[in-house]
Design an enzyme around this catalytic site. Structure first.
Site, PDB file in Angstrom:
ATOM      1  N   LYS A 171      -4.722   9.895   2.953  1.00 13.48           N
ATOM      2  CA  LYS A 171      -5.433   9.056   3.926  1.00 13.48           C
ATOM      3  C   LYS A 171      -6.498   9.830   4.688  1.00 13.48           C
ATOM      4  O   LYS A 171      -6.269  10.962   5.105  1.00 13.48           O
ATOM      5  CB  LYS A 171      -4.393   8.459   4.891  1.00 13.48           C
ATOM      6  CG  LYS A 171      -4.928   7.571   5.990  1.00 13.48           C
ATOM      7  CD  LYS A 171      -5.806   6.441   5.485  1.00 13.48           C
ATOM      8  CE  LYS A 171      -5.191   5.613   4.383  1.00 13.48           C
ATOM      9  NZ  LYS A 171      -6.153   4.737   3.685  1.00 13.48           N
ATOM     10  N   ARG A 191      -7.162  -0.641  -6.978  1.00 19.64           N
ATOM     11  CA  ARG A 191      -7.552   0.410  -6.016  1.00 19.64           C
ATOM     12  C   ARG A 191      -7.789   1.699  -6.826  1.00 19.64           C
ATOM     13  O   ARG A 191      -7.057   1.961  -7.779  1.00 19.64           O
ATOM     14  CB  ARG A 191      -6.472   0.647  -4.934  1.00 19.64           C
ATOM     15  CG  ARG A 191      -6.404  -0.484  -3.910  1.00 19.64           C
ATOM     16  CD  ARG A 191      -5.509  -0.139  -2.728  1.00 19.64           C
ATOM     17  NE  ARG A 191      -6.171   0.723  -1.774  1.00 19.64           N
ATOM     18  CZ  ARG A 191      -5.552   1.271  -0.723  1.00 19.64           C
ATOM     19  NH1 ARG A 191      -4.259   1.058  -0.521  1.00 19.64           N
ATOM     20  NH2 ARG A 191      -6.213   2.027   0.135  1.00 19.64           N
ATOM     21  N   ARG A 229       0.867  -1.179   0.000  1.00 22.17           N
ATOM     22  CA  ARG A 229       0.000   0.000   0.000  1.00 22.17           C
ATOM     23  C   ARG A 229       0.902   1.228   0.000  1.00 22.17           C
ATOM     24  O   ARG A 229       2.111   1.113   0.132  1.00 22.17           O
ATOM     25  CB  ARG A 229      -1.018  -0.006   1.157  1.00 22.17           C
ATOM     26  CG  ARG A 229      -0.645  -0.654   2.431  1.00 22.17           C
ATOM     27  CD  ARG A 229       0.448   0.017   3.204  1.00 22.17           C
ATOM     28  NE  ARG A 229       0.178   1.447   3.395  1.00 22.17           N
ATOM     29  CZ  ARG A 229       1.075   2.371   3.622  1.00 22.17           C
ATOM     30  NH1 ARG A 229       2.375   2.037   3.689  1.00 22.17           N
ATOM     31  NH2 ARG A 229       0.768   3.626   3.805  1.00 22.17           N
ATOM     32  N   GLY A 230       0.260   2.407  -0.150  1.00 20.14           N
ATOM     33  CA  GLY A 230       1.061   3.624  -0.320  1.00 20.14           C
ATOM     34  C   GLY A 230       1.218   3.862  -1.822  1.00 20.14           C
ATOM     35  O   GLY A 230       1.584   2.941  -2.566  1.00 20.14           O
ATOM     36  N   ASP A 288      -2.031  10.649  -2.323  1.00 16.40           N
ATOM     37  CA  ASP A 288      -2.429   9.583  -3.248  1.00 16.40           C
ATOM     38  C   ASP A 288      -2.773  10.125  -4.621  1.00 16.40           C
ATOM     39  O   ASP A 288      -2.641   9.440  -5.628  1.00 16.40           O
ATOM     40  CB  ASP A 288      -3.607   8.792  -2.675  1.00 16.40           C
ATOM     41  CG  ASP A 288      -3.112   7.907  -1.560  1.00 16.40           C
ATOM     42  OD1 ASP A 288      -3.014   8.400  -0.420  1.00 16.40           O
ATOM     43  OD2 ASP A 288      -2.769   6.745  -1.834  1.00 16.40           O
TER      44      ASP A 288
HETATM   45  O1  MRU Z   1      -4.546   3.154   2.181  1.00 16.89           O
HETATM   46  P1  MRU Z   1      -3.067   3.366   2.091  1.00 16.89           P
HETATM   47  O2  MRU Z   1      -2.315   2.826   3.254  1.00 16.89           O
HETATM   48  O3  MRU Z   1      -2.524   2.900   0.755  1.00 16.89           O
HETATM   49  O4  MRU Z   1      -2.898   4.940   2.121  1.00 16.89           O
HETATM   50  C1  MRU Z   1      -1.614   5.475   2.030  1.00 16.89           C
HETATM   51  C2  MRU Z   1      -1.586   6.950   2.126  1.00 16.89           C
HETATM   52  O5  MRU Z   1      -2.586   7.603   2.255  1.00 16.89           O
HETATM   53  C3  MRU Z   1      -0.240   7.583   1.970  1.00 16.89           C
HETATM   54  O6  MRU Z   1      -0.148   8.743   2.742  1.00 16.89           O
HETATM   55  C4  MRU Z   1      -0.032   7.964   0.499  1.00 16.89           C
HETATM   56  O7  MRU Z   1      -0.255   6.857  -0.322  1.00 16.89           O
HETATM   57  C5  MRU Z   1       1.309   8.508   0.248  1.00 16.89           C
HETATM   58  S1  MRU Z   1       2.538   7.271   0.337  1.00 16.89           S
HETATM   59  C6  MRU Z   1       4.038   7.944  -0.008  1.00 16.89           C
END
Ligand code: MRU
Length: 347
Positions: free
Chosen positions: A249, A91, A48-49, A238
């Site tokens: 997030k 996603r 994730r990320g 994102d």
């Molecule tokens: O749902 P996730 O854990 O994939 O969400 C991740 C985030 O919101 C991060 O802050 C974002 O992807 C930036 S990662 C460098």
């Protein structure tokens, strides 16, 4: 330093991912050869990320290309279209996923007519993206580090660290680069309900590096800001629309409102692969809604009343007027964002 942590890797023709569903209990790696399983690893958040999702998607495409049993270009290309469609839908919010899928398709199309060459080119491109991610994060880290005071406490939300990228991190890349530059930086990590990426992942990876970190529940940030205990906020993203509106997030928007109220600088750190210049503003960003069990349960145990209605959006959009600056690998961008982002995206 956990800056050596590699979240996404290509080892002996297999994709190797850190399994983020079992951290911090266990540091486990999973190997993948089947592109559908890779797409599923994105959906189920083994990985994730935004940047990590992008690189993983590139390997889903490369493994998908390799799995196609034909020498006929038209058949190959139409099967790739299907693989791209499935991968793209793993996603919806992080635009890095779509960016990576399109990038691999473009490389494949450069080898029009030769299925074998296209397969190798897809793999080479995915591998190149690993190194590129690390370089980009180091560059944006250096740019952002200059914004941090010599002695500073940084609040972050979710995990925008090495675990959210191939390595080093975006928001945490800024912290790491500042530490490498000799600054004394402490991190306050919002626990980040409902999946607790701040507590489980951000705290874990900073502890590996010996960077001081304190975990707080999400509702504790206001008091720390009121008491002058936070010098700035640095979060990842994102998807960033052309005008700077930023999806990150769920709960990031809360933090941005608090920061504005208390006069605390609010920085977004993200690579250009996260910027979606096709969207004029944040209203067009698709917001993922995830399984309600993420809210009603903790570690498999129900904590909500049996029939309580629940809502579980995974992201929110922070409007650009709450953002002090966007830190990218090409420089630090301040409002008004659109013109500057457009100019930099063409460099
Ligand atoms: O749902 P996730 O854990 O994939 O969400 C991740 C985030 O919101 C991060 O802050 C974002 O992807 C930036 S990662 C460098």
């Amino acid at each position: 330093m956990a800056t050596n942590l590699q979240t996404v890797d290509w080892v002996d023709g297999k994709l190797r991912l850190i399994d983020q569903t079992v951290l911090p209990r266990e540091l486990a790696y999973l190997d993948y050869e089947d592109w559908r399983e890779v797409a599923n690893a994105i959906t189920t958040m083994v990985v994730r990320g935004a940047p990590a999702i992008g690189c993983t998607a590139a390997f889903a495409m490369a493994l998908g290309a390799r799995s196609i049993q034909t020498e006929d270009w038209q058949t190959f290309r139409s099967e790739m279209k299907e693989i791209a469609l499935v991968t793209r839908s793993a996603r919806p919010t992080a635009v890095n996923l779509m960016w990576a899928v399109d990038r691999i398709l473009r490389v494949i199309d450069r080898h029009q007519g030769s299925v074998e060459q296209a397969k190798w080119a897809a793999e080479d491109e995915a591998v190149a993206m690993l190194d590129e991610d690390l370089k980009v994060n180091r560059a944006l880290g250096r740019n952002g580090a200059e914004l941090l005071p010599e002695d500073s406490t940084v609040l972050t939300h979710c995990n925008a660290g090495a675990l959210a990228c191939v390595g080093f991190g975006t928001a945490l890349g800024v912290v790491r680069a500042a530490v490498e530059a000799g600054k004394a930086v402490r991190v306050i990590a919002d626990e980040t309900r409902p999946r607790l990426q701040g507590m489980k992942l951000t705290a874990w990876e900073l502890l590996q590096d010996g960077i001081p970190v304190t975990v707080i529940a999400d509702n504790m940030a206001a008091v720390l800001m009121r008491d002058g205990k936070i010098d700035c906020v640095v979060v990842g993203a994102d998807r960033i629309a052309a005008n700077g509106d930023t999806a990150n997030k769920i709960g990031t928007y809360n933090v941005a409102v608090l920061a504005k109220h208390h006069g605390v600088p609010f920085y977004v750190a993200a690579p250009f692969s996260t910027i979606d210049m096709t969207l004029p503003n944040g209203t067009g960003i698709p917001i993922e809604e995830r399984d309600l069990l993420e809210v009603t349960h903790m570690d498999g145990v129900r904590i909500a009343p049996q029939d309580a209605p629940v809502w579980n959006p995974a992201f929110d959009v922070t409007p650009n007027d709450l953002i002090t600056a966007i830190i990218t690998e090409k420089g630090v961008v301040r409002a008004p964002f659109e013109e500057k982002l457009r100019a930099l995206s063409q460099q």
